[in-house]
Design an enzyme around this catalytic site. Structure first.
Site, PDB file in Angstrom:
ATOM      1  N   LYS A 194       0.799  -1.242   0.000  1.00 33.79           N
ATOM      2  CA  LYS A 194       0.000   0.000   0.000  1.00 33.79           C
ATOM      3  C   LYS A 194       0.829   1.289   0.000  1.00 33.79           C
ATOM      4  O   LYS A 194       0.420   2.278   0.600  1.00 33.79           O
ATOM      5  CB  LYS A 194      -0.941   0.004   1.220  1.00 33.79           C
ATOM      6  CG  LYS A 194      -1.925  -1.140   1.257  1.00 33.79           C
ATOM      7  CD  LYS A 194      -2.757  -1.165   2.520  1.00 33.79           C
ATOM      8  CE  LYS A 194      -1.989  -1.745   3.674  1.00 33.79           C
ATOM      9  NZ  LYS A 194      -2.845  -2.242   4.771  1.00 33.79           N
ATOM     10  N   ASP A 211      -5.282  -6.183  10.604  1.00 35.62           N
ATOM     11  CA  ASP A 211      -6.602  -5.539  10.709  1.00 35.62           C
ATOM     12  C   ASP A 211      -7.765  -6.500  10.452  1.00 35.62           C
ATOM     13  O   ASP A 211      -8.828  -6.393  11.061  1.00 35.62           O
ATOM     14  CB  ASP A 211      -6.715  -4.291   9.808  1.00 35.62           C
ATOM     15  CG  ASP A 211      -6.283  -4.531   8.370  1.00 35.62           C
ATOM     16  OD1 ASP A 211      -5.846  -5.651   8.050  1.00 35.62           O
ATOM     17  OD2 ASP A 211      -6.367  -3.584   7.562  1.00 35.62           O
TER      18      ASP A 211
HETATM   19  C1  BGC Z   1      -1.902  -5.980   3.694  1.00 28.31           C
HETATM   20  C2  BGC Z   1      -2.742  -6.776   4.665  1.00 28.31           C
HETATM   21  C3  BGC Z   1      -3.900  -5.919   5.156  1.00 28.31           C
HETATM   22  C4  BGC Z   1      -4.672  -5.348   3.987  1.00 28.31           C
HETATM   23  C5  BGC Z   1      -5.836  -4.466   4.410  1.00 28.31           C
HETATM   24  C6  BGC Z   1      -2.760  -5.384   2.592  1.00 28.31           C
HETATM   25  O1  BGC Z   1      -1.984  -4.556   1.778  1.00 28.31           O
HETATM   26  O2  BGC Z   1      -0.899  -6.801   3.109  1.00 28.31           O
HETATM   27  O3  BGC Z   1      -1.962  -7.220   5.760  1.00 28.31           O
HETATM   28  O4  BGC Z   1      -4.724  -6.707   5.967  1.00 28.31           O
HETATM   29  O5  BGC Z   1      -3.805  -4.592   3.171  1.00 28.31           O
HETATM   30  O6  BGC Z   1      -5.424  -3.382   5.159  1.00 28.31           O
END
Ligand code: BGC
Length: 447
Positions: free
Chosen positions: A153, A189
């Site tokens: 992200k 999360d």
């Molecule tokens: C992460 C996860 C997370 C999800 C939602 C992803 O980019 O790898 O660990 O749960 O985003 O936030």
């Protein structure tokens, strides 16, 4: 011309029932591989956390890192239900906090906790248990330890990948003079969301986030987690963090390939790149650019904005899909603000169609993935399942949740009545506090 270009786009993005079924089969295979420790795009990470009993009690702080904001909450668990005397603070994350060094990022987190404690007059003297929601792929080694596998992200703070994030947080809390806070739980999360809902809903066995990123976790029998050492394979159940955003058995269009190539981590998080809020707008932009070059859109003239990567944000997709005016006046205004001088009625319709195609595909991929997770533990869907879900895309993208439910009905017919999808807002933070309670072993126990 315009019609044939749109038709072929429709075919590329269409996800028939047959295709959704093949996604489900792909998920089952990859889930098995991941649980057995074989190569898989699904990491299937053991979390060492089970379902809460609902009797957990006490005062906790939870911090939540992983979306656009950093959040801190304090709350009192009273057994079956969360008391109302909780405080919440949100801190906007700036690029320089998330993309420079780990030291800086963790100093920011600890500094914010210090501010929170001060402003809410929480005593700095006594012992405080803290649950840490850290929403990235983490190789969890215990309930309160785990190393970051890789950032997702758009986070990229250096010196954190491969390190124990709880140790990094503890050190920063000590440096801020608040070492009386112990980090008793580390949670994803999705896990927080599942735990928060199942505190009062015994049927809840899946937790999902569809927001900036996307992921799911579910409750699995520990004996099925074959990659765990024999000594750790006890009877009972454990939450598995799937990291489904990395699922890579989906058919890509050339726009998906283009987006992936330019991304921070090419080849990684392919499902996330097709489903989550961070990328939906960019996929739409790439399609629109292509339509401009084919002279189907904006008379073939590309406004400067449309050449900027990531300019067409997830919120724009939401705004486009929310336009209910007969002449698509809101889309017109949005396009004007984006540098399109005089978007014709045809242009506005095409832009809406593009946003629809991309978001409906995202909803149908999500639906197939949800059915895959549910049928992994209950192939004929005989039990009731509550799927706790949160995230801006699920909550705010017009039509999205409806399309997910529709596709689940298409896939599982009458049994779909047994699958309840429940929006569980802010569950990730509350869930981390409940896990902290489980871990601190106040009055709760892991089943
Ligand atoms: C992460 C996860 C997370 C999800 C939602 C992803 O980019 O790898 O660990 O749960 O985003 O936030």
């Amino acid at each position: 011309m315009s019609l044939s270009a749109l038709k072929s786009l429709g075919r590329d993005f269409e996800l028939s029932k047959k295709k959704m079924r093949s996604i489900i089969r792909g998920f089952h295979l990859e889930m098995d591989n991941g649980l057995s420790g074989r190569t898989s795009s699904l990491k299937m990470i053991p979390t060492y956390v089970g379902r809460p009993t609902g009797r957990e009690k006490g005062k906790y702080i939870a911090i939540d890192l992983g979306g656009t904001n950093f959040r801190i909450v304090s709350l009192t668990l009273k057994g079956r239900g969360v008391s109302s005397d909780h405080h919440v603070m949100k801190f906007a994350l700036r690029k320089r906090d998330i993309a420079s060094t780990g030291k800086r990022l963790f100093k920011f987190l600890a500094g914010s906790v210090k501010t929170f404690i001060k402003e809410n007059r929480i005593s700095r003297l006594g012992h405080i248990d803290l649950g840490f929601t850290f929403s990235f792929p983490v190789n969890q080694t215990g309930i309160a330890s785990g190393t970051l596998v890789m950032w997702t992200k758009g986070f990229s703070a250096s010196g954190v990948e491969g390190r124990d994030v709880v140790a990094l947080l503890k050190r920063s809390l000590e440096e801020e003079g608040i070492g009386n806070i112990s980090v008793t739980a580390l949670a994803n999360d999705t896990v927080g969301t599942l735990v928060a809902r199942s505190y009062s809903d015994r049927d809840c066995d899946v937790g999902i986030i569809i927001g900036t990123g996307t992921n799911a976790c579910y409750i699995e029998a520990i004996r099925k987690v074959r990659k765990l050492k024999a000594g750790r394979r006890k009877p009972g159940a454990m939450i598995i963090n799937m990291e489904w955003g990395n699922f890579n058995k989906l058919k890509l269009t050339r726009y998906d390939r283009q987006l992936d190539k330019k991304s921070d981590k090419p080849g990684a998080q392919m499902l996330e790149k097709m489903v989550s809020g961070m990328y939906l707008g960019e996929t739409c932009r790439l399609i629109m650019k292509d339509l401009i070059s084919k002279k189907v859109l904006f008379g073939g003239i590309s406004p400067a904005e449309f050449n900027k990567e990531m300019f067409f944000k997830g919120e724009f997709v939401s705004q486009v899909l929310a336009d209910r005016t007969h002449n698509l006046a809101q889309i017109k205004a949005l396009l004007r603000r984006s540098g399109v001088k005089d978007p014709s009625p045809e242009d506005r319709k095409i832009v809406r169609r593009v946003c629809e195609l991309v978001s409906i595909r995202a909803a149908r991929i999500s639906a197939a993935a949800i059915v895959a997770v549910v049928t992994k533990t209950d192939p004929s869907i005989r039990r009731k399942h509550t799927v706790a879900i949160d995230g801006s895309v699920y909550e705010k993208l017009p039509g999205f949740s409806g399309k997910i439910k529709e596709a689940i009905r298409e896939l599982s017919g009458r049994s779909s009545g047994k699958i309840r999808i429940m929006l569980t807002k802010n569950g990730s933070g509350y869930g981390a506090a409940i896990i902290a309670a489980v871990a601190a072993n106040k009055r709760g126990s892991v089943r």
